[in-house]
Design a protein around this motif. Sequence first.
Motif, PDB file in Angstrom:
ATOM      1  N   ARG A   5     -17.552 -22.141  -6.776  1.00 23.36           N
ATOM      2  CA  ARG A   5     -18.208 -21.138  -5.947  1.00 23.36           C
ATOM      3  C   ARG A   5     -18.712 -21.786  -4.663  1.00 23.36           C
ATOM      4  O   ARG A   5     -19.103 -22.963  -4.656  1.00 23.36           O
ATOM      5  CB  ARG A   5     -19.369 -20.491  -6.711  1.00 23.36           C
ATOM      6  CG  ARG A   5     -18.953 -19.901  -8.063  1.00 23.36           C
ATOM      7  CD  ARG A   5     -17.990 -18.752  -7.890  1.00 23.36           C
ATOM      8  NE  ARG A   5     -17.407 -18.326  -9.169  1.00 23.36           N
ATOM      9  CZ  ARG A   5     -16.494 -17.376  -9.279  1.00 23.36           C
ATOM     10  NH1 ARG A   5     -16.058 -16.743  -8.199  1.00 23.36           N
ATOM     11  NH2 ARG A   5     -16.005 -17.054 -10.467  1.00 23.36           N
ATOM     12  N   VAL A   6     -18.734 -20.996  -3.596  1.00 17.96           N
ATOM     13  CA  VAL A   6     -19.122 -21.580  -2.304  1.00 17.96           C
ATOM     14  C   VAL A   6     -20.577 -22.035  -2.300  1.00 17.96           C
ATOM     15  O   VAL A   6     -20.941 -22.927  -1.541  1.00 17.96           O
ATOM     16  CB  VAL A   6     -18.870 -20.596  -1.146  1.00 17.96           C
ATOM     17  CG1 VAL A   6     -17.396 -20.422  -0.914  1.00 17.96           C
ATOM     18  CG2 VAL A   6     -19.552 -19.268  -1.374  1.00 17.96           C
ATOM     19  N   VAL A  76     -26.374 -14.373  10.573  1.00 23.56           N
ATOM     20  CA  VAL A  76     -26.440 -14.567   9.133  1.00 23.56           C
ATOM     21  C   VAL A  76     -25.829 -13.367   8.420  1.00 23.56           C
ATOM     22  O   VAL A  76     -25.216 -13.481   7.349  1.00 23.56           O
ATOM     23  CB  VAL A  76     -27.896 -14.791   8.677  1.00 23.56           C
ATOM     24  CG1 VAL A  76     -27.985 -14.887   7.160  1.00 23.56           C
ATOM     25  CG2 VAL A  76     -28.459 -16.061   9.312  1.00 23.56           C
ATOM     26  N   GLY A  77     -25.962 -12.186   9.017  1.00 24.40           N
ATOM     27  CA  GLY A  77     -25.440 -10.969   8.404  1.00 24.40           C
ATOM     28  C   GLY A  77     -23.943 -10.981   8.186  1.00 24.40           C
ATOM     29  O   GLY A  77     -23.418 -10.197   7.399  1.00 24.40           O
ATOM     30  N   GLY A  78     -23.232 -11.877   8.856  1.00 28.93           N
ATOM     31  CA  GLY A  78     -21.792 -11.975   8.667  1.00 28.93           C
ATOM     32  C   GLY A  78     -21.406 -13.000   7.628  1.00 28.93           C
ATOM     33  O   GLY A  78     -20.253 -13.418   7.558  1.00 28.93           O
ATOM     34  N   GLY A  79     -22.378 -13.380   6.789  1.00 23.83           N
ATOM     35  CA  GLY A  79     -22.131 -14.433   5.822  1.00 23.83           C
ATOM     36  C   GLY A  79     -21.389 -13.971   4.579  1.00 23.83           C
ATOM     37  O   GLY A  79     -21.131 -12.780   4.378  1.00 23.83           O
ATOM     38  N   ILE A  80     -21.043 -14.927   3.746  1.00 26.90           N
ATOM     39  CA  ILE A  80     -20.371 -14.647   2.476  1.00 26.90           C
ATOM     40  C   ILE A  80     -21.337 -14.953   1.331  1.00 26.90           C
ATOM     41  O   ILE A  80     -22.195 -15.821   1.448  1.00 26.90           O
ATOM     42  CB  ILE A  80     -19.076 -15.475   2.321  1.00 26.90           C
ATOM     43  CG1 ILE A  80     -19.374 -16.978   2.411  1.00 26.90           C
ATOM     44  CG2 ILE A  80     -18.055 -15.061   3.372  1.00 26.90           C
ATOM     45  CD1 ILE A  80     -18.167 -17.859   2.149  1.00 26.90           C
ATOM     46  N   LEU A  81     -21.181 -14.236   0.228  1.00 25.53           N
ATOM     47  CA  LEU A  81     -22.071 -14.421  -0.911  1.00 25.53           C
ATOM     48  C   LEU A  81     -21.821 -15.756  -1.595  1.00 25.53           C
ATOM     49  O   LEU A  81     -20.685 -16.221  -1.701  1.00 25.53           O
ATOM     50  CB  LEU A  81     -21.889 -13.279  -1.913  1.00 25.53           C
ATOM     51  CG  LEU A  81     -22.418 -11.907  -1.462  1.00 25.53           C
ATOM     52  CD1 LEU A  81     -21.977 -10.825  -2.449  1.00 25.53           C
ATOM     53  CD2 LEU A  81     -23.937 -11.943  -1.336  1.00 25.53           C
ATOM     54  N   LYS A  82     -22.891 -16.351  -2.105  1.00 24.39           N
ATOM     55  CA  LYS A  82     -22.810 -17.681  -2.701  1.00 24.39           C
ATOM     56  C   LYS A  82     -21.917 -17.715  -3.939  1.00 24.39           C
ATOM     57  O   LYS A  82     -21.404 -18.778  -4.309  1.00 24.39           O
ATOM     58  CB  LYS A  82     -24.206 -18.186  -3.071  1.00 24.39           C
ATOM     59  CG  LYS A  82     -24.901 -17.381  -4.167  1.00 24.39           C
ATOM     60  CD  LYS A  82     -26.240 -17.991  -4.542  1.00 24.39           C
ATOM     61  CE  LYS A  82     -26.895 -17.229  -5.702  1.00 24.39           C
ATOM     62  NZ  LYS A  82     -28.156 -17.853  -6.114  1.00 24.39           N
ATOM     63  N   ASP A  83     -21.716 -16.569  -4.601  1.00 18.64           N
ATOM     64  CA  ASP A  83     -20.882 -16.537  -5.801  1.00 18.64           C
ATOM     65  C   ASP A  83     -19.398 -16.313  -5.504  1.00 18.64           C
ATOM     66  O   ASP A  83     -18.586 -16.242  -6.428  1.00 18.64           O
ATOM     67  CB  ASP A  83     -21.375 -15.437  -6.755  1.00 18.64           C
ATOM     68  CG  ASP A  83     -22.735 -15.770  -7.355  1.00 18.64           C
ATOM     69  OD1 ASP A  83     -23.007 -16.974  -7.535  1.00 18.64           O
ATOM     70  OD2 ASP A  83     -23.507 -14.848  -7.629  1.00 18.64           O
ATOM     71  N   LEU A  84     -19.052 -16.206  -4.228  1.00 21.10           N
ATOM     72  CA  LEU A  84     -17.648 -16.039  -3.858  1.00 21.10           C
ATOM     73  C   LEU A  84     -16.875 -17.298  -4.247  1.00 21.10           C
ATOM     74  O   LEU A  84     -17.380 -18.423  -4.115  1.00 21.10           O
ATOM     75  CB  LEU A  84     -17.527 -15.807  -2.355  1.00 21.10           C
ATOM     76  CG  LEU A  84     -16.194 -15.274  -1.825  1.00 21.10           C
ATOM     77  CD1 LEU A  84     -16.001 -13.823  -2.238  1.00 21.10           C
ATOM     78  CD2 LEU A  84     -16.135 -15.407  -0.307  1.00 21.10           C
ATOM     79  N   PRO A 102     -21.487 -18.767   7.088  1.00 19.31           N
ATOM     80  CA  PRO A 102     -22.826 -18.753   6.478  1.00 19.31           C
ATOM     81  C   PRO A 102     -22.718 -18.278   5.031  1.00 19.31           C
ATOM     82  O   PRO A 102     -21.943 -17.363   4.725  1.00 19.31           O
ATOM     83  CB  PRO A 102     -23.598 -17.737   7.333  1.00 19.31           C
ATOM     84  CG  PRO A 102     -22.791 -17.576   8.587  1.00 19.31           C
ATOM     85  CD  PRO A 102     -21.374 -17.815   8.204  1.00 19.31           C
ATOM     86  N   VAL A 103     -23.467 -18.898   4.151  1.00 22.80           N
ATOM     87  CA  VAL A 103     -23.475 -18.527   2.737  1.00 22.80           C
ATOM     88  C   VAL A 103     -24.838 -17.926   2.420  1.00 22.80           C
ATOM     89  O   VAL A 103     -25.873 -18.546   2.694  1.00 22.80           O
ATOM     90  CB  VAL A 103     -23.197 -19.740   1.829  1.00 22.80           C
ATOM     91  CG1 VAL A 103     -23.218 -19.332   0.361  1.00 22.80           C
ATOM     92  CG2 VAL A 103     -21.839 -20.364   2.189  1.00 22.80           C
ATOM     93  N   ILE A 104     -24.842 -16.718   1.852  1.00 21.25           N
ATOM     94  CA  ILE A 104     -26.093 -16.000   1.606  1.00 21.25           C
ATOM     95  C   ILE A 104     -26.209 -15.620   0.131  1.00 21.25           C
ATOM     96  O   ILE A 104     -25.221 -15.602  -0.605  1.00 21.25           O
ATOM     97  CB  ILE A 104     -26.176 -14.723   2.476  1.00 21.25           C
ATOM     98  CG1 ILE A 104     -24.974 -13.801   2.193  1.00 21.25           C
ATOM     99  CG2 ILE A 104     -26.229 -15.085   3.958  1.00 21.25           C
ATOM    100  CD1 ILE A 104     -25.007 -12.484   2.953  1.00 21.25           C
ATOM    101  N   ASP A 105     -27.447 -15.325  -0.289  1.00 24.58           N
ATOM    102  CA  ASP A 105     -27.651 -14.825  -1.645  1.00 24.58           C
ATOM    103  C   ASP A 105     -27.579 -13.300  -1.623  1.00 24.58           C
ATOM    104  O   ASP A 105     -27.358 -12.684  -0.568  1.00 24.58           O
ATOM    105  CB  ASP A 105     -28.967 -15.338  -2.239  1.00 24.58           C
ATOM    106  CG  ASP A 105     -30.196 -14.879  -1.454  1.00 24.58           C
ATOM    107  OD1 ASP A 105     -30.093 -13.872  -0.703  1.00 24.58           O
ATOM    108  OD2 ASP A 105     -31.261 -15.503  -1.592  1.00 24.58           O
TER     109      ASP A 105
END
Length: 256
Positions: A5-6, A76-84, A102-105
Amino acid sequence: MFKRRVGELAKRPLIVPADATVTQAADLMVRADVSCLAAVTGAKVVGFVTERELVRRLDVDLDPASPVRETLSRTVGGGILKDLSANEAIKTMLERKERHLPVIDVGGSLIGVVTDKELVDALAVDFMVENVDCRAVMRPEPICLPPEAPVQAALDRMREAGVGSVLAVTDGKAAGIFTERDALRAIMGQPERLADPVSAYMSRPVVSVPAEAMVYKVILYMRQKGVRRLAVTEADGRLAGVLTQPDILLYARRMG
């Protein structure tokens, strides 16, 4: 690697105040050997400034004294989820033609940034299993210029092709490489240097590998040398192509 995961690969970015100048941001990138900074206002990350975005505008409309907040390439809003999955992150990175995500929760808070470097580093085992050599992955027709070509021509070619470097070639062999990092280091705030020859600011000698080298070993070699691209050579030293981190990700995407 593709099952990872990322969130496992993401790293905390270096930060720069959003009201700092782009020159200050470029200096920090060069000194820290990074290509992406998180811009902050107070304790809040408001976006990201990248090496590529600065270089694309370096010779066009970039005021060295302008604040970083005017050059943010994404939020940050264009980030990908950490579980991707790493596989999906590679797909997203290639589709967006970006080198940083960017990686977000789930709440939208920033966890870190994953770059093509982290994804490529994690691919070494996959390529070892596949037993792939550089000739299968490299680009056989890299962007090349003679060393005496002006810096302006190099920046034009890089922008047109959407690449981060050009090779300076003499008699079929790579004499040097001019990268986005070289451009930031040498040209920011000194536009008169755009007319200088590429040879004045290119990096040399060029880090290179033979076309028959196994990609998994090359990934480790790139990590050791701290480079994002390599010249690929034939047995007689002539240039065969160039191998970059995006090239490795593109091939890995086909493997996945």
